[in-house]
Design an enzyme around this catalytic site. Structure first.
Site, PDB file in Angstrom:
ATOM      1  N   LYS A  22      -3.184   3.767   8.259  1.00  0.00           N
ATOM      2  CA  LYS A  22      -2.841   3.641   6.831  1.00  0.00           C
ATOM      3  C   LYS A  22      -4.015   4.104   5.964  1.00  0.00           C
ATOM      4  CE  LYS A  22      -3.226  -0.516   4.620  1.00  0.00           C
ATOM      5  NZ  LYS A  22      -4.020  -0.470   3.396  1.00  0.00           N
ATOM      6  N   ASN A  23      -5.229   3.661   6.330  1.00  0.00           N
ATOM      7  CA  ASN A  23      -6.365   3.938   5.456  1.00  0.00           C
ATOM      8  C   ASN A  23      -6.847   5.388   5.526  1.00  0.00           C
ATOM      9  OD1 ASN A  23      -6.158   1.327   4.669  1.00  0.00           O
ATOM     10  ND2 ASN A  23      -8.034   0.599   5.660  1.00  0.00           N
ATOM     11  N   CYS A 116      -4.082  -6.108  -2.516  1.00  0.00           N
ATOM     12  CA  CYS A 116      -4.235  -7.468  -2.014  1.00  0.00           C
ATOM     13  C   CYS A 116      -5.218  -8.259  -2.867  1.00  0.00           C
ATOM     14  CB  CYS A 116      -4.763  -7.438  -0.575  1.00  0.00           C
ATOM     15  SG  CYS A 116      -3.523  -7.006   0.632  1.00  0.00           S
ATOM     16  N   ARG A 121     -12.507  -6.893  -6.481  1.00  0.00           N
ATOM     17  CA  ARG A 121     -12.220  -5.477  -6.252  1.00  0.00           C
ATOM     18  C   ARG A 121     -12.379  -4.616  -7.514  1.00  0.00           C
ATOM     19  NH1 ARG A 121      -7.575  -4.908  -1.745  1.00  0.00           N
ATOM     20  NH2 ARG A 121      -9.020  -3.416  -0.896  1.00  0.00           N
ATOM     21  N   ASP A 307     -10.986  -6.236   7.860  1.00  0.00           N
ATOM     22  CA  ASP A 307      -9.529  -6.202   8.040  1.00  0.00           C
ATOM     23  C   ASP A 307      -9.086  -6.864   9.344  1.00  0.00           C
ATOM     24  OD1 ASP A 307      -9.221  -4.948   5.644  1.00  0.00           O
ATOM     25  OD2 ASP A 307      -8.865  -2.948   6.450  1.00  0.00           O
ATOM     26  N   ARG A 399       3.265  -3.560   4.008  1.00  0.00           N
ATOM     27  CA  ARG A 399       2.367  -2.583   3.384  1.00  0.00           C
ATOM     28  C   ARG A 399       1.544  -1.842   4.429  1.00  0.00           C
ATOM     29  NH1 ARG A 399      -1.629  -5.092   0.274  1.00  0.00           N
ATOM     30  NH2 ARG A 399      -2.283  -2.933   0.364  1.00  0.00           N
TER      31      ARG A 399
HETATM   32  C1  UD1 Z   1     -10.940  -0.126   1.987  1.00  0.00           C
HETATM   33  C2  UD1 Z   1      -9.720  -0.356   2.853  1.00  0.00           C
HETATM   34  C3  UD1 Z   1      -9.514  -1.839   3.104  1.00  0.00           C
HETATM   35  C4  UD1 Z   1     -10.776  -2.471   3.684  1.00  0.00           C
HETATM   36  C5  UD1 Z   1     -11.998  -2.131   2.821  1.00  0.00           C
HETATM   37  C6  UD1 Z   1     -13.311  -2.583   3.460  1.00  0.00           C
HETATM   38  C7  UD1 Z   1      -8.301   1.512   2.236  1.00  0.00           C
HETATM   39  C8  UD1 Z   1      -7.034   1.964   1.613  1.00  0.00           C
HETATM   40  N1  UD1 Z   1      -8.568   0.197   2.175  1.00  0.00           N
HETATM   41  O1  UD1 Z   1     -10.684  -0.772   0.738  1.00  0.00           O
HETATM   42  O2  UD1 Z   1      -8.432  -1.971   4.039  1.00  0.00           O
HETATM   43  O3  UD1 Z   1     -10.634  -3.871   3.725  1.00  0.00           O
HETATM   44  O4  UD1 Z   1     -12.085  -0.700   2.627  1.00  0.00           O
HETATM   45  O5  UD1 Z   1     -13.453  -2.052   4.711  1.00  0.00           O
HETATM   46  O6  UD1 Z   1      -9.028   2.288   2.812  1.00  0.00           O
HETATM   47  N2  UD1 Z   1     -16.509  -2.760  -4.681  1.00  0.00           N
HETATM   48  C9  UD1 Z   1     -17.117  -2.885  -5.909  1.00  0.00           C
HETATM   49  N3  UD1 Z   1     -16.985  -1.841  -6.789  1.00  0.00           N
HETATM   50  C10 UD1 Z   1     -16.288  -0.715  -6.491  1.00  0.00           C
HETATM   51  C11 UD1 Z   1     -15.688  -0.608  -5.224  1.00  0.00           C
HETATM   52  C12 UD1 Z   1     -15.817  -1.651  -4.337  1.00  0.00           C
HETATM   53  O7  UD1 Z   1     -17.757  -3.890  -6.212  1.00  0.00           O
HETATM   54  O8  UD1 Z   1     -16.210   0.198  -7.349  1.00  0.00           O
HETATM   55  C13 UD1 Z   1     -16.642  -3.884  -3.711  1.00  0.00           C
HETATM   56  C14 UD1 Z   1     -15.293  -4.520  -3.382  1.00  0.00           C
HETATM   57  O9  UD1 Z   1     -14.909  -5.466  -4.350  1.00  0.00           O
HETATM   58  C15 UD1 Z   1     -15.566  -5.121  -2.030  1.00  0.00           C
HETATM   59  C16 UD1 Z   1     -16.551  -4.129  -1.394  1.00  0.00           C
HETATM   60  O10 UD1 Z   1     -17.110  -3.382  -2.479  1.00  0.00           O
HETATM   61  O11 UD1 Z   1     -16.191  -6.370  -2.174  1.00  0.00           O
HETATM   62  C17 UD1 Z   1     -15.903  -3.168  -0.407  1.00  0.00           C
HETATM   63  O12 UD1 Z   1     -14.846  -2.479  -1.021  1.00  0.00           O
HETATM   64  P1  UD1 Z   1     -14.400  -1.010  -0.570  1.00  0.00           P
HETATM   65  O13 UD1 Z   1     -15.177  -0.581   0.623  1.00  0.00           O
HETATM   66  O14 UD1 Z   1     -14.435  -0.137  -1.775  1.00  0.00           O
HETATM   67  O15 UD1 Z   1     -12.895  -1.285  -0.149  1.00  0.00           O
HETATM   68  P2  UD1 Z   1     -11.618  -0.452  -0.524  1.00  0.00           P
HETATM   69  O16 UD1 Z   1     -11.916   0.998  -0.541  1.00  0.00           O
HETATM   70  O17 UD1 Z   1     -10.940  -1.076  -1.680  1.00  0.00           O
END
Ligand code: UD1
Length: 420
Positions: A22-23, A116, A121, A307, A399
């Site tokens: 998915k990711n 989620c 986030r 995850d 999802r």
């Molecule tokens: C992706 C994955 C999700 C997985 C996560 C961490 C997809 C579609 N989803 O989510 O399944 O759980 O990586 O491995 O690929 N953060 C900030 N600011 C930002 C962006 C992120 O503070 O601009 C924080 C988030 O709140 C979180 C951490 O960084 O605490 C990691 O988030 P991130 O690696 O960005 O996760 P996603 O890309 O949303």
């Protein structure tokens, strides 16, 4: 509203071919926009998040066809750079359209994404990375209007944290920037490397994806390409845990073993027998109660994946001894704890640490899937529990887990979907 009704106790046995990731699929489908051409994506899992992505693509004017696991996206017909709030709120990964739209047409209008409820986030790192590349963002009434007054310009981007999504957005946008972009502290997840492989097939020049520093040489245009998504390591880990908690024996076909070192090490340490085959298949067998569980903490790849934390907690709930599980990525990712407790698990949470005292048996209960991975973990608990478990709100599970109950049924589980 649909629920899963599970009569626990059947050991999972048999073989299964792992779904596409998915990711990987979500950012790759979005990145097709950047090519303004026709792309073909194979092994695309059939999930509601994929459906939401295809809806966004159609809204933007792309022609999209989906036949089983093959999705064709023709972005040559792009007519809009604006994603309405109702589509953005469907899932977190809608934010990944920012980079591709900026590459394709130099503008994007969208709002903060949904997804989620596992933490705050925010999208600050996405915004900072894109601004470093010359993007101007005006926020009005929750709408982000992104433009590139002087075009995208290569830059040095040092991420404060190795965010998966921010790395992807920056990497995609940088493909069309003038000059060279260097992204340091980049996320190293296998899905980042898969996205880069797809973009390179489309004519991008990305080096080092999957490592901490990614170098992108900007090119004038991208073209269409064909790509096969990597296997889903989280889906594979979920099934391995399902086999372990039911004391079963399964063979996963096409399991991308190299992407699962942290989980494989854990499963072996707690008494599972794993067998790796040269063609990528992976088998797991367990005949007795799980051994005492080591402390684990979630971390960016190649650390233990957040995850898979909920599934690991189900293992710990049934293992001999006490386990400590620390969640370091998301602030609110223990929402399955209260539900597991209803099933007889002994877990206490102190801030980001869960202390899990293993019990001999869980029992059936009515529980709520509060997010995707929490929901699939509750299904695992139900498969192992005595009696009947009803997992509600399974739209979360749809999802990310392709035909979850069909797969589990084929492996011998007593599970059915009930529409309420
Ligand atoms: C992706 C994955 C999700 C997985 C996560 C961490 C997809 C579609 N989803 O989510 O399944 O759980 O990586 O491995 O690929 N953060 C900030 N600011 C930002 C962006 C992120 O503070 O601009 C924080 C988030 O709140 C979180 C951490 O960084 O605490 C990691 O988030 P991130 O690696 O960005 O996760 P996603 O890309 O949303």
């Amino acid at each position: 509203m649909a629920s899963f009704v599970i009569h626990g106790g059947n050991p999972l046995r048999g073989e299964h071919t792992v779904q596409g990731a998915k990711n990987s699929a979500l950012p790759i489908l979005a990145a097709a926009v950047a090519t303004k051409s026709k792309c073909v994506v194979h092994r695309c899992p059939m999930l509601s998040d994929v459906t939401a992505t295809l809806q966004i693509l159609r809204h933007l004017g792309c022609r999209v066809t989906q036949t089983n696991g093959c999705v064709e996206v023709d972005a040559s017909t792009l007519t809009s750079a604006e994603i309405p709030m109702c589509l953005m709120r469907e899932m977190r990964s809608s934010i990944i359209f920012m980079g591709p739209l900026l590459c394709a047409v130099g503008e994007a209008t969208l709002c903060a994404p949904g997804g989620c409820e596992i933490g705050l986030r925010p999208i600050d790192m996405h915004v900072d990375a894109l601004c470093a590349l010359g993007v101007q963002i005006d926020e009005q009434n929750g709408l982000l209007r992104c433009t590139v007054p002087n075009g995208l310009i290569g830059a040095r981007i040092a991420l404060q944290f190795a965010s998966v999504g921010a790395t992807e957005n920056a990497m995609i946008a940088a493909t069309a920037a003038r000059g060279v972009t260097v992204i340091s502290n980049a996320a190293r997840e296998p899905e980042i490397a898969d996205l880069a492989r797809f973009l390179n097939r489309c004519g991008a020049r990305i080096h080092g994806a999957g490592e901490g520093v990614i170098v992108v040489e900007g090119v004038k245009t991208l073209h269409g390409a064909e790509h096969t998504v990597i296997p889903d390591r989280i889906a594979a880990m979920t099934l391995l845990c399902a086999a372990a908690v039911t004391k079963g024996e399964i063979l996963l076909r096409g399991a991308a073993q190299d992407h699962m070192d942290a989980m494989r090490n854990l499963l072996e340490r707690i008494g599972c027998t794993l067998r790796q085959f040269p063609n990528g298949d992976l088998a797991l067998k367990l005949k007795r109660r799980l051994d005492s569980f080591p402390s684990i903490h979630t971390a960016p790849y190649p650390g233990f994946p957040t995850d898979a934390q909920a599934a690991a907690m189900v293992l710990a709930s049934l293992a001999n001894g006490t386990a400590i599980i620390k969640e370091t990525i998301f602030e609110n990712r223990f929402r399955h704890v209260s539900e597991l407790r209803r099933m007889g698990a002994r877990i206490r949470v102190e801030e980001r640490v869960a202390v899990v005292e293993g019990v001999e048996k869980l029992h059936g209960a009515h529980v709520d899937a509060c997010d995707l991975r929490a929901g699939s973990a509750l299904v695992l608990a139900g498969l192992a529990a005595e009696g009947t478990t009803v997992v509600n709100n399974i739209w979360h599970i749809d999802r990310g887990c392709e035909q979850f109950e069909i797969t589990l049924k084929q492996l011998g589980a007593d599970i059915k979907r009930e529409e309420v």
